[in-house]
Motif scaffolding. Sequence first.
Motif, PDB file in Angstrom:
ATOM      1  N   LYS A  37      16.923  62.949  28.067  1.00 44.31           N
ATOM      2  CA  LYS A  37      16.586  61.552  28.335  1.00 44.31           C
ATOM      3  C   LYS A  37      17.721  60.834  29.053  1.00 44.31           C
ATOM      4  CE  LYS A  37      13.324  59.681  27.364  1.00 44.31           C
ATOM      5  NZ  LYS A  37      12.070  59.485  28.147  1.00 44.31           N
ATOM      6  N   ASP A  38      18.957  61.176  28.733  1.00 44.63           N
ATOM      7  CA  ASP A  38      20.094  60.670  29.493  1.00 44.63           C
ATOM      8  C   ASP A  38      20.265  61.606  30.687  1.00 44.63           C
ATOM      9  OD1 ASP A  38      22.704  60.250  30.565  1.00 44.63           O
ATOM     10  OD2 ASP A  38      23.300  59.291  28.693  1.00 44.63           O
ATOM     11  N   LYS A  39      20.019  61.091  31.885  1.00 39.92           N
ATOM     12  CA  LYS A  39      19.961  61.962  33.063  1.00 39.92           C
ATOM     13  C   LYS A  39      21.214  61.900  33.925  1.00 39.92           C
ATOM     14  CE  LYS A  39      15.205  60.765  32.757  1.00 39.92           C
ATOM     15  NZ  LYS A  39      15.561  59.581  31.955  1.00 39.92           N
ATOM     16  N   SER A  40      22.308  61.396  33.352  1.00 38.49           N
ATOM     17  CA  SER A  40      23.543  61.350  34.123  1.00 38.49           C
ATOM     18  C   SER A  40      24.075  62.746  34.420  1.00 38.49           C
ATOM     19  CB  SER A  40      24.605  60.545  33.370  1.00 38.49           C
ATOM     20  OG  SER A  40      24.844  61.112  32.090  1.00 38.49           O
ATOM     21  N   ASP A 214      11.304  58.153  34.333  1.00 35.10           N
ATOM     22  CA  ASP A 214      12.288  59.184  34.018  1.00 35.10           C
ATOM     23  C   ASP A 214      12.491  60.119  35.199  1.00 35.10           C
ATOM     24  OD1 ASP A 214      12.768  58.916  30.949  1.00 35.10           O
ATOM     25  OD2 ASP A 214      10.595  58.821  31.173  1.00 35.10           O
ATOM     26  N   LEU A 247      20.049  60.113  41.746  1.00 34.48           N
ATOM     27  CA  LEU A 247      19.848  59.024  40.795  1.00 34.48           C
ATOM     28  C   LEU A 247      19.652  57.716  41.574  1.00 34.48           C
ATOM     29  CD1 LEU A 247      22.458  59.719  37.963  1.00 34.48           C
ATOM     30  CD2 LEU A 247      19.982  59.623  37.704  1.00 34.48           C
ATOM     31  N   LYS A 250      19.638  53.810  37.468  1.00 34.85           N
ATOM     32  CA  LYS A 250      20.606  54.254  36.470  1.00 34.85           C
ATOM     33  C   LYS A 250      20.162  55.474  35.684  1.00 34.85           C
ATOM     34  CE  LYS A 250      23.340  52.671  32.531  1.00 34.85           C
ATOM     35  NZ  LYS A 250      23.655  51.533  31.628  1.00 34.85           N
ATOM     36  N   ASN A 251      18.899  55.501  35.277  1.00 36.40           N
ATOM     37  CA  ASN A 251      18.418  56.625  34.461  1.00 36.40           C
ATOM     38  C   ASN A 251      17.108  57.180  35.012  1.00 36.40           C
ATOM     39  OD1 ASN A 251      19.032  58.346  32.279  1.00 36.40           O
ATOM     40  ND2 ASN A 251      17.589  57.283  30.951  1.00 36.40           N
ATOM     41  N   THR A 252      16.937  57.084  36.331  1.00 36.60           N
ATOM     42  CA  THR A 252      15.756  57.612  37.010  1.00 36.60           C
ATOM     43  C   THR A 252      16.183  58.755  37.919  1.00 36.60           C
ATOM     44  OG1 THR A 252      14.658  55.459  36.996  1.00 36.60           O
ATOM     45  CG2 THR A 252      13.866  57.080  38.583  1.00 36.60           C
ATOM     46  N   ALA A 286      23.689  62.811  26.116  1.00 36.94           N
ATOM     47  CA  ALA A 286      23.957  63.452  27.401  1.00 36.94           C
ATOM     48  C   ALA A 286      24.640  64.793  27.174  1.00 36.94           C
ATOM     49  CB  ALA A 286      24.838  62.546  28.259  1.00 36.94           C
ATOM     50  N   SER A 342      27.632  59.943  39.121  1.00 32.89           N
ATOM     51  CA  SER A 342      26.630  59.066  38.527  1.00 32.89           C
ATOM     52  C   SER A 342      26.428  57.816  39.372  1.00 32.89           C
ATOM     53  CB  SER A 342      27.055  58.663  37.107  1.00 32.89           C
ATOM     54  OG  SER A 342      28.304  57.989  37.141  1.00 32.89           O
TER      55      SER A 342
END
Length: 373
Positions: A37-40, A214, A247, A250-252, A286, A342
């Motif tokens: 879920k955290d895609k960094s 996402d 990215l 931010k989280n897409t 992450a 990021s």
Amino acid sequence: MAIKILIVFAVLLSALAFYAFVIEPRRLIEKHFLIRKDKSRVLDISEAYDMFQQESDVVIAHLSDLHFSRWFKPRRINKLIRSIMADQPDLIIFTGDLLDDYKKWPVKQTPALIAKLKKLHAPMGKLAVLGNHDYKSDGGYFVKDILESAGFTVLINEDVFGSDERLSLNIAGIADPTTEKSQFYFEDTLAEWQILLLHQPDYVNRVKNLAIYDLVLSGHSHGGQIRLPGYFPKTAGARNYTDSLYLPAKNTLLSVNTGIGTTALPLRFRVPPEIVYYHLSKKEEAFGTSGEPFDFKKLIHEETAEAKEITSPKQSETSDIASNSPVSDSLTTPVDKAPVTSQLGSKIVELAEFPRRYHLRKTAETPKAKCSL
């Protein structure tokens, strides 16, 4: 002497031409990404994806830009079919350009094409959007009919919702901006994973609520199709996002598939055809901050411990899907080389392959499915 140099040059040029026209377009590269879920940070698990089955809540196969034509006939996707049958994804997504040009398509090949596409199976079904080439020569309705005849649900400014015992998904598809009026806004839902399908990746910046998604899946670019030192052609609609992962919010996570077929010239050079598998995990944490060494052994230990806690295998149930729009309601069916950036809009650097000693493919205990092509 000059004649010998010319002969050597001609031989090398012939060899390169043979490779670009015959060999590379018939290759198929599999990529596997593990996405939390955290895609960094995203893990490239292509060389060890079997090790992460316990963390993968759902596996999505992404294919794009087949460009069937006189040069690219239905039998050319036999490797693709074998890949799908072997890896058994939960869901198959196609992001457009089935035909290169409807006017030039040999119509007698249509039944064979439908038969091949029907061999692509997934328990949660098959979804598709149309690409700009699908509309060439007024071919949009024809291409849509082929895909639907092969079991795909085609999304044109529509979205579908699906869930099973593992997770819930909402998937929206935007009509190709160069051919139809595109809808760049869809309502947020309660689904655990929000996914957007968009053929031309540069239009992602027009999506009004991009942050809710996402994963955005696209194609169109072909990765340039031909890459030479100092020469990387870019296509309108894919000038900012050309290949791999980005990215844009931010989280897409935006994934640009470089496709399977060819257009303009029936060749590829240094951009082999690819199919991408996304292993989605509901874990929130992450994989580690950028620049930290990736603790491969620790993660494998965690996955092994989770596997031991499972007393019975997961049951694979067919998803129950409710459509949010007038579309068919049957979506049934390591060690790092470099830190990951990021910065918004930047490409996420793919991680290094796992060391060979950890390389575990399917063995005799989990044989690959056999298929008749």
